[in-house]
Design a protein around this motif. Structure first.
Motif, mmCIF file in Angstrom:
data_model
loop_
_atom_site.group_PDB
_atom_site.id
_atom_site.type_symbol
_atom_site.label_atom_id
_atom_site.label_comp_id
_atom_site.label_asym_id
_atom_site.label_seq_id
_atom_site.Cartn_x
_atom_site.Cartn_y
_atom_site.Cartn_z
ATOM 1 N N ILE A 1 -22.413 63.704 -4.274
ATOM 2 C CA ILE A 1 -21.969 64.719 -3.755
ATOM 3 C C ILE A 1 -21.713 65.477 -4.586
ATOM 4 C CG2 ILE A 1 -19.371 65.698 -3.553
ATOM 5 C CD1 ILE A 1 -18.358 63.400 -1.268
ATOM 6 N N HIS A 2 -21.417 64.861 -6.281
ATOM 7 C CA HIS A 2 -21.507 65.665 -7.777
ATOM 8 C C HIS A 2 -23.177 66.350 -7.780
ATOM 9 C CE1 HIS A 2 -20.555 66.927 -11.839
ATOM 10 N NE2 HIS A 2 -22.155 65.956 -11.803
ATOM 11 N N ASP A 3 -23.761 65.306 -8.152
ATOM 12 C CA ASP A 3 -24.838 65.260 -7.985
ATOM 13 C C ASP A 3 -25.954 66.371 -6.819
ATOM 14 O OD1 ASP A 3 -24.971 63.672 -10.331
ATOM 15 O OD2 ASP A 3 -25.727 61.082 -8.777
ATOM 16 N N GLU A 4 -25.982 66.637 -5.649
ATOM 17 C CA GLU A 4 -26.584 66.786 -5.012
ATOM 18 C C GLU A 4 -25.889 68.766 -5.053
ATOM 19 O OE1 GLU A 4 -28.778 66.516 -1.498
ATOM 20 O OE2 GLU A 4 -29.203 65.503 -3.538
ATOM 21 N N GLY A 5 -24.915 68.694 -5.682
ATOM 22 C CA GLY A 5 -24.038 70.606 -5.407
ATOM 23 C C GLY A 5 -23.894 71.032 -6.645
ATOM 24 N N THR A 6 -23.824 72.119 -7.219
ATOM 25 C CA THR A 6 -23.888 73.582 -7.900
ATOM 26 C C THR A 6 -23.752 72.864 -9.492
ATOM 27 O OG1 THR A 6 -21.833 74.358 -7.694
ATOM 28 C CG2 THR A 6 -23.997 74.728 -6.257
ATOM 29 N N ARG A 7 -22.261 71.463 -9.196
ATOM 30 C CA ARG A 7 -22.362 71.161 -10.281
ATOM 31 C C ARG A 7 -22.812 69.885 -11.402
ATOM 32 N NH1 ARG A 7 -16.369 73.195 -10.981
ATOM 33 N NH2 ARG A 7 -15.703 74.003 -9.844
ATOM 34 N N ALA A 8 -24.198 69.477 -10.494
ATOM 35 C CA ALA A 8 -24.465 68.416 -10.678
ATOM 36 C C ALA A 8 -25.232 68.341 -12.618
ATOM 37 C CB ALA A 8 -26.255 68.431 -10.408
ATOM 38 N N GLY A 9 -25.501 67.766 -13.722
ATOM 39 C CA GLY A 9 -25.121 68.175 -14.414
ATOM 40 C C GLY A 9 -24.068 68.409 -15.255
ATOM 41 N N LYS A 10 -22.913 68.733 -15.274
ATOM 42 C CA LYS A 10 -22.373 68.580 -15.332
ATOM 43 C C LYS A 10 -21.340 67.521 -15.714
ATOM 44 C CE LYS A 10 -22.140 72.912 -16.126
ATOM 45 N NZ LYS A 10 -21.742 73.953 -15.784
ATOM 46 N N ALA A 11 -20.285 67.090 -16.542
ATOM 47 C CA ALA A 11 -19.093 65.971 -16.109
ATOM 48 C C ALA A 11 -18.956 65.469 -15.446
ATOM 49 C CB ALA A 11 -18.633 66.503 -17.070
ATOM 50 N N PHE A 12 -19.299 64.621 -14.741
ATOM 51 C CA PHE A 12 -18.129 63.121 -14.340
ATOM 52 C C PHE A 12 -17.953 62.325 -14.327
ATOM 53 C CE2 PHE A 12 -18.176 59.743 -10.792
ATOM 54 C CZ PHE A 12 -17.496 60.427 -9.928
ATOM 55 N N SER A 13 -16.453 62.178 -13.971
ATOM 56 C CA SER A 13 -15.231 61.219 -14.556
ATOM 57 C C SER A 13 -14.866 60.634 -13.311
ATOM 58 C CB SER A 13 -14.180 62.148 -15.183
ATOM 59 O OG SER A 13 -14.955 62.729 -16.970
ATOM 60 N N ALA A 14 -14.747 59.348 -13.511
ATOM 61 C CA ALA A 14 -13.949 58.733 -12.351
ATOM 62 C C ALA A 14 -12.690 57.924 -12.770
ATOM 63 C CB ALA A 14 -14.794 57.515 -11.808
ATOM 64 N N ILE A 15 -11.553 57.487 -11.951
ATOM 65 C CA ILE A 15 -10.648 57.208 -12.729
ATOM 66 C C ILE A 15 -10.208 56.354 -11.276
ATOM 67 C CG2 ILE A 15 -8.031 58.123 -13.449
ATOM 68 C CD1 ILE A 15 -10.720 60.554 -13.621
ATOM 69 N N ASN A 16 -9.517 55.281 -11.845
ATOM 70 C CA ASN A 16 -8.527 54.653 -10.843
ATOM 71 C C ASN A 16 -7.496 55.131 -10.850
ATOM 72 O OD1 ASN A 16 -7.588 52.550 -9.521
ATOM 73 N ND2 ASN A 16 -10.121 51.104 -8.845
ATOM 74 N N CYS A 17 -6.894 55.564 -10.281
ATOM 75 C CA CYS A 17 -4.916 55.400 -10.368
ATOM 76 C C CYS A 17 -4.513 54.331 -10.107
ATOM 77 C CB CYS A 17 -4.635 56.342 -9.030
ATOM 78 S SG CYS A 17 -5.529 57.995 -9.059
ATOM 79 N N GLY A 18 -4.822 52.671 -9.429
ATOM 80 C CA GLY A 18 -4.080 51.933 -9.254
ATOM 81 C C GLY A 18 -4.201 51.615 -10.108
ATOM 82 N N ALA A 19 -5.623 51.837 -11.027
ATOM 83 C CA ALA A 19 -5.526 50.658 -12.167
ATOM 84 C C ALA A 19 -4.756 51.084 -13.482
ATOM 85 C CB ALA A 19 -7.445 50.503 -12.740
ATOM 86 N N ILE A 20 -4.243 52.623 -13.679
ATOM 87 C CA ILE A 20 -2.956 52.706 -14.565
ATOM 88 C C ILE A 20 -2.117 53.166 -14.743
ATOM 89 C CG2 ILE A 20 -3.481 55.057 -16.149
ATOM 90 C CD1 ILE A 20 -5.991 55.898 -15.115
ATOM 91 N N PRO A 21 -1.270 52.413 -15.332
ATOM 92 C CA PRO A 21 -0.167 52.390 -15.409
ATOM 93 C C PRO A 21 0.776 53.492 -15.316
ATOM 94 C CG PRO A 21 -0.906 50.542 -17.699
ATOM 95 C CD PRO A 21 -1.659 51.395 -17.561
ATOM 96 N N GLY A 22 1.862 53.199 -14.414
ATOM 97 C CA GLY A 22 1.967 54.478 -14.217
ATOM 98 C C GLY A 22 3.194 55.320 -14.752
ATOM 99 N N GLU A 23 3.056 54.949 -16.204
ATOM 100 C CA GLU A 23 3.907 55.860 -17.290
ATOM 101 C C GLU A 23 3.119 56.108 -18.408
ATOM 102 O OE1 GLU A 23 3.433 51.581 -18.767
ATOM 103 O OE2 GLU A 23 3.919 53.044 -17.494
ATOM 104 N N LEU A 24 1.503 56.134 -18.337
ATOM 105 C CA LEU A 24 0.638 56.779 -18.396
ATOM 106 C C LEU A 24 -0.349 57.483 -17.925
ATOM 107 C CD1 LEU A 24 -0.136 53.544 -20.878
ATOM 108 C CD2 LEU A 24 0.791 55.536 -21.880
#
Length: 355
Positions: A56-79
């Motif tokens: 979706i990112h690569d097909e849209g107007t934001r292609a070439g800009k930053a793409f960040s992926a975060i797994n919310c279940g893998a990060i401790p709640g306090e962080l």
């Protein structure tokens, strides 16, 4: 791999397959990529939701800009607040320097929040505020910073049930899921399995690639694949380690799918034919697949036409692999005219750069 604008892989190269599910998914990706609306991806674990988000990112107007992926279940709640919004030096124990969060780092691009259903309830309130105001505040700071980031989220959970149980905010769900896109399970698009296997084998040396006879492929297409595409990728890697260069049958596949099972005795097959033989220049030349005798069970005749087509398609892929995709060379290995091979490739939907 085929590439499109900005040297990004084409959508067909990212979302592999010709099944109805794969075609519909690519169509939906193209539709949602035209806007900046928040998208929620729903589907089972291992079905490729992060890949869809990136597409979706690569097909849209934001292609070439930053793409960040975060797994919310893998990060401790306090962080997680610091991870998403950043923090100032000294704002908490261990904060030895200012840190830019993922929202700031993704300015102008896309942030993918995987397993959003695992996010702590108090953090959901803060995320909702960011989505509504389009601003963030670093932990330990009072400075309000505007952000321009598209948010794509994903979950394998039933968020409707989580909302009913008071574990997920309904207002956040509606903010994140302006568009809700279903990512199909692998079992629901089993006809894409041969193409996915070839994709996973694409960068392997020829002697590491496994071949699958008709019975083996039928078993793969009937498997439930609870781990979805991730499980299939692991299966292909395991097969290449244990059986590189071999042609596998249904019993081989059964053992690879369930390596802890006790192997059943393998019946002897007289007159087995090797899948490849050496030519004068020591290059493997594809031969007809092993002709394993099959006796139709009562009331269950063999579909001979389908069996022959399966073998023919497999040998076309073998030849194209050995010829590095050069059709004229693949035709020579198959002892076919180049035009005949092209006709067969069209018949089976094999896409290859003509040469």
């Amino acid at each position: 791999m085929t590439v499109g604008h900005n040297n990004q892989p084409t959508l067909e190269a990212l979302i592999i397959g010709t099944s109805e599910g794969a075609v519909r998914l690519r169509d939906m990706i193209r539709r949602v990529a035209r806007s900046n609306a928040s998208v929620m991806l729903c589907g089972p674990s291992g079905s490729g939701k992060e890949l869809v988000a990136r597409a979706i990112h690569d097909e849209g107007t934001r292609a070439g800009k930053a793409f960040s992926a975060i797994n919310c279940g893998a990060i401790p709640g306090e962080l997680i607040e610091s991870e998403l919004f950043g923090h100032e030096k000294g704002s908490f124990t261990g904060a030895h320097a200012r840190r830019i969060g993922h929202f700031e780092a993704s300015e102008g691009g896309t942030i993918f929040l995987d397993e959003i259903g695992d996010m702590r309830f108090d953090m959901q309130v803060k995320l909702l505020r960011v989505l509504e105001d389009r601003t963030i505040v670093r932990v330990g700071s009072s400075e309000v910073k505007p952000v321009d980031v598209r948010v794509i989220s994903a979950t394998h959970q039933d968020l409707g049930a989580a909302i009913a149980e008071g574990k997920f905010r309904e207002d956040l769900f509606f903010r994140l899921g302006v568009v809700v896109l279903q990512v199909p399970s692998l079992a629901s698009r089993a006809e894409d399995i041969p193409a996915l296997i070839r994709h996973f084998q694409r960068k392997m040396p020829v002697d590491a690639k496994c071949r699958f006879d008709a019975g083996a492929m039928a078993m793969l297409m009937q498997h439930r694949w609870p781990g979805n595409v991730r499980e299939l990728r692991n299966f292909v890697e395991r097969a290449s380690v244990l059986h590189g260069g071999e042609t596998l049958d249904a019993q081989d596949v059964a053992m690879l799918l369930n390596p802890t099972a006790t192997p059943a005795p393998r019946p002897a097959v007289p007159g087995g034919i090797a899948a490849v033989q050496a030519s004068a220049d020591d290059r493997p030349v594809p031969q007809p697949a092993a002709a394993v005798a099959k006796t139709p069970a009562p009331g269950r005749p063999i579909d001979l036409k389908r069996e022959i087509e399966t073998i023919e398609l497999e040998q076309i892929h073998v030849a194209l692999d050995l010829a590095d995709g050069i059709i004229s060379e693949a035709a020579r290995l198959l002892t076919l005219k180049r035009t005949t091979l092209i006709e067969k490739m069209r018949k089976y939907g094999v896409h290859q750069q003509a040469a």
